[in-house]
Design a protein around this motif. Structure first.
Motif, PDB file in Angstrom:
ATOM      1  N   VAL A 263       1.031  -1.501  -0.108  1.00 41.03           N
ATOM      2  CA  VAL A 263       0.169   0.090  -0.885  1.00 41.03           C
ATOM      3  C   VAL A 263       0.777   0.802  -0.362  1.00 41.03           C
ATOM      4  O   VAL A 263       0.626   2.345  -0.823  1.00 41.03           O
ATOM      5  CB  VAL A 263      -0.687   0.119   1.032  1.00 41.03           C
ATOM      6  N   ASN A 264       1.941   1.726   1.173  1.00 42.48           N
ATOM      7  CA  ASN A 264       3.122   2.160   0.853  1.00 42.48           C
ATOM      8  C   ASN A 264       3.256   2.400  -0.711  1.00 42.48           C
ATOM      9  O   ASN A 264       3.579   3.741  -1.136  1.00 42.48           O
ATOM     10  CB  ASN A 264       3.552   1.516   1.636  1.00 42.48           C
ATOM     11  N   ARG A 266       2.274   2.437  -3.379  1.00 39.29           N
ATOM     12  CA  ARG A 266       1.009   2.774  -3.951  1.00 39.29           C
ATOM     13  C   ARG A 266       1.343   4.562  -4.016  1.00 39.29           C
ATOM     14  O   ARG A 266       0.978   5.341  -4.627  1.00 39.29           O
ATOM     15  CB  ARG A 266      -0.821   2.175  -4.946  1.00 39.29           C
TER      16      ARG A 266
END
Length: 391
Positions: A263-264, A266
């Motif tokens: 997630v980081n 992205r």
């Protein structure tokens, strides 16, 4: 650079995985080690804290050496030492011998950690480096998912020495892969002296941003290693979870780290690494305080597990961004900067585990409180020490 970038990243990730493998694979065996060597939990946890001390001290050596003599030769030498020390651990006749061999294992394994970071800094621009570090966490994150599972079954089927035999075999495969697939990213040049090494480290300590990001990362590592050292006794000894099932629980938390790291990666398309570091540190601090409240209230496994997972998961956001921010302006000192960064991480981790061992056993409060102290201090450090935006 003619070699495949994905292959280089996978290989660097495998070399960086020496640390989680050497820590996580034998976690299910900690209670068994205590029983076999007639030791208490604090004594057995010394095998973790001395490993972290070796990781902290060894990186300080590899950093200047790799800056002066190139990255690849020190990397291969460290991998070879890791293999030999792992075989020694399997044959250790007592706890004192195991502790000493764990120190040597760490001195070998830390080469992969520090030189992988320096190679990324050699090859990629800062914002891209943050994404690469997130990818490295994806590769290295496989280790804490599968390692406790493998360790639990090896412990059940063959006993704890088989875990270290497996580590030696894994290290040997990584050594061969490094020789075949990795380029030399910094040719040898210059002369290494104690004075030049100390000057490099001295300059790093005068860089307020570097110190702030490095300490924030180190304290996050302290929280993570407190969980690593404390969770087998909390979940296996206190809550009665079988070793094999503990491996699945530990693997689930490792998956949470992987998810946060990706997630980081992205989010880095829209936000700076420093901003995401602040957000991850804040979430970890709040969740750790909730964990303390639940632990002090006598919550069982289902009360402890959710906030614990959040704290652990946020290392997937804090660590890659913190590394990228700390390394961003350290071109000529990339090896020394990576070494000091890693040393501070493992110094914080080893200190946290040592402090954890001083608490009386019997509840989840010591683990929760130590994790909270690290998380809150890490968030405070990020806010108060670093002073200008980073990539």
């Amino acid at each position: 650079m003619t070699r495949s970038v994905p292959l280089i990243i996978v290989t660097l990730g495998a070399l960086s995985a020496f640390t989680p493998l050497a820590v996580d694979m034998y976690l299910p065996a900690l209670p068994a080690l205590a029983e076999d060597f007639a030791a208490d939990a604090g004594q057995v946890q010394l095998t973790l804290s001395v490993f972290m001390a070796g990781m902290a001290g060894g990186q300080l050596l590899y950093g200047p050496v790799s800056d002066r003599f190139g990255r690849k030769l020190p990397l291969l030498a460290g991998a070879l030492l890791f293999v030999a020390a792992s075989l020694g651990c399997a044959l250790a006749p007592g706890l004192d011998a195991l502790i000493g061999l764990r120190l040597l294992q760490a001195l070998g394994g830390c080469a992969g950690v520090v030189i992988a970071r320096a190679m990324v800094r050699d090859l990629f621009a800062p914002q891209e480096a943050a994404r690469v570090f997130s990818l490295l966490m994806l590769v290295t994150g496989i280790a804490p998912i599968v390692a406790p599972l493998i360790g639990g079954y090896l412990l059940t089927w063959f006993g704890w020495p088989s875990i270290f035999v497996m580590l030696a075999g894994t290290g040997a495969l990584a050594l061969v892969a490094a020789q075949i697939s990795l380029p030399e990213t910094r040719p040898a040049g210059g002369r290494l002296t104690l004075g030049s090494a100390l000057r490099s480290y001295g300059l790093l300590f005068t860089d307020r941003n570097y110190v702030g990001f490095a300490l924030s990362n180190g304290l996050s590592m302290g929280s993570l290693f407190t969980y690593i050292a404390g969770s087998p006794f909390v979940f296996i000894s206190l809550f009665g979870l079988p070793a094999e099932q503990f491996g699945w629980l530990f693997g689930a938390n490792a998956c949470a780290i992987l998810m946060a790291a990706q997630v980081n990666r992205r989010l880095l398309r829209r936000y700076g690494a420093a901003s995401l570091l602040t957000a991850g540190s804040a979430i970890a601090a709040v969740a750790a305080l909730v964990l303390v409240v639940f632990a002090a209230g006598g919550a069982g496994i289902w009360g402890i597990a959710p906030p614990l997972t959040v704290v652990v998961a946020m290392t997937g956001m804090v660590l890659p961004n913190g590394v990228a921010c700390a390394m961003a302006s350290q071109g000529e000192r990339a090896g020394s900067a990576a070494a000091l960064l890693g040393s501070l991480q493992y110094l914080c981790g080893g200190t946290a585990v040592t402090l954890l061992g001083l608490w009386p056993a019997g509840s989840a409060v010591p683990m929760a409180t130590t994790m909270a102290a690290c998380a809150v201090t890490g968030f405070t450090t990020r806010l108060l020490v670093t002073r200008r935006p980073a990539p």
